[in-house]
Design an enzyme around this catalytic site. Structure first.
Site, mmCIF file in Angstrom:
data_model
loop_
_atom_site.group_PDB
_atom_site.id
_atom_site.type_symbol
_atom_site.label_atom_id
_atom_site.label_comp_id
_atom_site.label_asym_id
_atom_site.label_seq_id
_atom_site.Cartn_x
_atom_site.Cartn_y
_atom_site.Cartn_z
ATOM 1 N N GLU A 38 0.834 -1.205 0.000
ATOM 2 C CA GLU A 38 0.000 0.000 0.000
ATOM 3 C C GLU A 38 0.868 1.255 0.000
ATOM 4 O OE1 GLU A 38 -3.059 -0.414 -1.158
ATOM 5 O OE2 GLU A 38 -3.666 -1.599 0.572
ATOM 6 N N THR A 40 2.965 2.021 -2.018
ATOM 7 C CA THR A 40 4.282 1.765 -2.610
ATOM 8 C C THR A 40 4.315 2.159 -4.082
ATOM 9 O OG1 THR A 40 3.454 -0.482 -2.892
ATOM 10 C CG2 THR A 40 5.003 -0.104 -1.080
ATOM 11 N N LEU A 128 -12.166 0.516 -3.067
ATOM 12 C CA LEU A 128 -12.083 -0.686 -3.904
ATOM 13 C C LEU A 128 -11.903 -0.320 -5.373
ATOM 14 C CD1 LEU A 128 -14.906 -2.674 -2.058
ATOM 15 C CD2 LEU A 128 -12.429 -2.900 -1.751
ATOM 16 N N GLU A 163 -6.910 10.014 -14.706
ATOM 17 C CA GLU A 163 -7.084 10.282 -13.279
ATOM 18 C C GLU A 163 -6.114 11.371 -12.796
ATOM 19 O OE1 GLU A 163 -8.193 7.616 -9.399
ATOM 20 O OE2 GLU A 163 -8.251 6.825 -11.403
ATOM 21 N N ASP A 175 -4.220 0.853 -9.093
ATOM 22 C CA ASP A 175 -5.626 0.507 -9.347
ATOM 23 C C ASP A 175 -5.870 0.205 -10.822
ATOM 24 O OD1 ASP A 175 -5.702 1.305 -6.740
ATOM 25 O OD2 ASP A 175 -6.584 3.253 -7.164
ATOM 26 N N TYR A 227 -4.059 11.959 1.117
ATOM 27 C CA TYR A 227 -3.334 11.125 0.154
ATOM 28 C C TYR A 227 -2.200 11.929 -0.481
ATOM 29 C CZ TYR A 227 -2.402 7.906 -3.674
ATOM 30 O OH TYR A 227 -1.792 7.052 -4.545
HETATM 31 C C1 GLA Z 1 -5.173 4.533 -3.971
HETATM 32 C C2 GLA Z 1 -4.401 4.982 -5.199
HETATM 33 C C3 GLA Z 1 -3.346 3.959 -5.593
HETATM 34 C C4 GLA Z 1 -2.474 3.543 -4.401
HETATM 35 C C5 GLA Z 1 -3.364 3.203 -3.206
HETATM 36 C C6 GLA Z 1 -2.560 2.944 -1.973
HETATM 37 O O1 GLA Z 1 -5.950 3.413 -4.273
HETATM 38 O O2 GLA Z 1 -5.281 5.188 -6.272
HETATM 39 O O3 GLA Z 1 -2.557 4.469 -6.647
HETATM 40 O O4 GLA Z 1 -1.549 4.547 -4.099
HETATM 41 O O5 GLA Z 1 -4.287 4.237 -2.914
HETATM 42 O O6 GLA Z 1 -1.789 1.809 -2.120
#
Ligand code: GLA
Length: 389
Positions: A38, A40, A128, A163, A175, A227
């Site tokens: 996560e 990373t 998700l 995005e 994702d 974030y």
């Molecule tokens: C979100 C982001 C991903 C990733 C995760 C954390 O889902 O869209 O790119 O950074 O958080 O692992």
């Protein structure tokens, strides 16, 4: 889950009701849960997601009037419509910005416009990847309709740019990669530095196990806030350490230079320590899954990942901690929050025949602490983006 035929019929009907004719096809792309790895991804590190059976479907047809139009079966029936030439980062705003960003990425191909209707069963705001399911379903549709030379890694990139550059959400590549590249029965081991990947077989059912997903009901927002702060902190830590990305450091001893006696140095150390230890956890889990070790062994690695996200990365919330604590106390082998943090979902690795008792324990704890009843389901590693009709 909706069957493919039902999904096609429903999306096609809604498309016809909205736009007065049939779509040229219907495409689907899934949401994801990340087994481990996560935050990373934007540090050029490792991730290990699986695709969910939940998908977003895009019914799409080219137009001849130079307009682009977006509608959602989950919306209020309104259509977001504008000239193709008017598309620009930030315009349109809101949910339609995601598919519009993908259209924008291939605008040179799409001389005369496109209509898009989406229908989804990926829970929104639950961590998700509903946004990747949306962008990737549209990216695959546009590839098939107007840009056949794009391969799957190109689609990942098209969706990422939608995005990052169009919507303005500073996410990494996790994702979109999961939604496009995952395959049924496997986790995707991806090195985000060079984008090489390996499909790692993940048949937990054969070992009598299941992954329980629990949506905390606390919604998150990636386009701003925490974030982006975490991303900047990681970049600053890398800069102070003289590396391009934290991925280049594979031992926490290599982080000593961040300790400068200031509170800021302490924060950067904790953020960087999460990334370094999380990359190691991904490798450890992959090694366990590749060998014939009992997959129960990955449980404590998952829980260690949660503790790192909670204490070093500081992106958990009480409801996510409550899921992890109550699930492990009720017998889960391990549990962790997943996704960007500040809300969303957690996963727990459990004996298949303990799913009910672990779910009951989490629900009881939620009730006691005044959270709403959690939505739960089991994650079966499913297929990536595909054409349905
Ligand atoms: C979100 C982001 C991903 C990733 C995760 C954390 O889902 O869209 O790119 O950074 O958080 O692992």
């Amino acid at each position: 889950m909706t069957s493919d035929e039902e999904a096609v019929a429903r999306a096609s009907q809604a498309f016809a009701d909205t736009f007065g004719g049939p779509p040229e096809g219907v495409w689907a792309a899934p949401g994801r849960v990340n087994v481990i790895g996560e935050h990373t991804d934007y540090n050029a590190g490792f991730v290990l997601p699986v695709a969910l059976p939940h998908t977003t479907r895009a019914a799409v047809a080219r137009r001849h009037d130079g307009r682009v139009a977006f509608a959602s079966r989950q919306g209020d029936g309104s259509v977001v419509e504008l000239d193709l030439a008017e598309l620009a980062p930030g315009r349109p705003e809101g949910w339609a910005g995601y598919p519009a960003g993908v259209v924008w990425g291939v605008r040179d191909r799409l001389g005369a416009g496109v209509s898009v209707l989406v229908d989804t069963d990926v829970p929104v705001g639950a961590g998700l990847s509903s946004s990747a399911a949306l962008t990737c379903s549209v990216a695959l549709a546009l590839r098939d309709l107007v840009a056949p030379e794009l391969d799957r890694p190109d689609l990942v990139e098209l969706a990422r740019r939608a995005e990052n550059d169009f919507v303005g959400a500073p996410t990494g590549i996790l994702d979109q990669s999961a939604s496009v590249l995952c395959t049924e029965g496997h986790a995707l081991f991806l090195d985000t530095r060079d984008r090489t990947s390996e499909q790692v077989p993940l048949d937990l059912a054969a070992a009598g196990l299941a992954v329980l997903v629990v949506d905390s009901g606390v919604t998150h927002e990636h386009a701003g806030g925490g974030y982006g702060d975490r991303r900047r902190e990681c970049e600053l830590a890398a800069e102070r350490l003289g590396v391009a990305f934290l991925r280049e450091i594979d031992d926490v001893a290599g982080l000593d230079a961040l300790v400068d006696g200031t509170p800021e140095g302490g924060v950067l150390l904790r953020r960087a320590r999460h990334i370094v230890t999380e990359n190691a956890r991904v490798l450890e889990v992959v090694a366990a899954l590749r060998g014939d070790a009992d997959p129960r062994r990955i449980g404590p690695i998952l829980t260690a990942g949660h503790e790192s996200l909670r204490d070093d990365f500081e992106i958990s919330v009480p409801a996510l901690d409550a899921i992890v604590e109550s699930a492990t106390a009720a017998g889960a082998y391990g549990a962790r929050m997943v996704g960007g943090g500040f809300g969303g979902s957690a996963i727990a690795l459990v004996e298949a025949d303990a799913l009910d008792s672990v779910t009951a324990a989490v629900t009881e704890r939620f009730g006691r602490e005044g959270h709403g009843p959690p939505r739960t389901f089991t994650a079966v590693p499913s297929a990536g983006a595909r054409r349905l009709s």
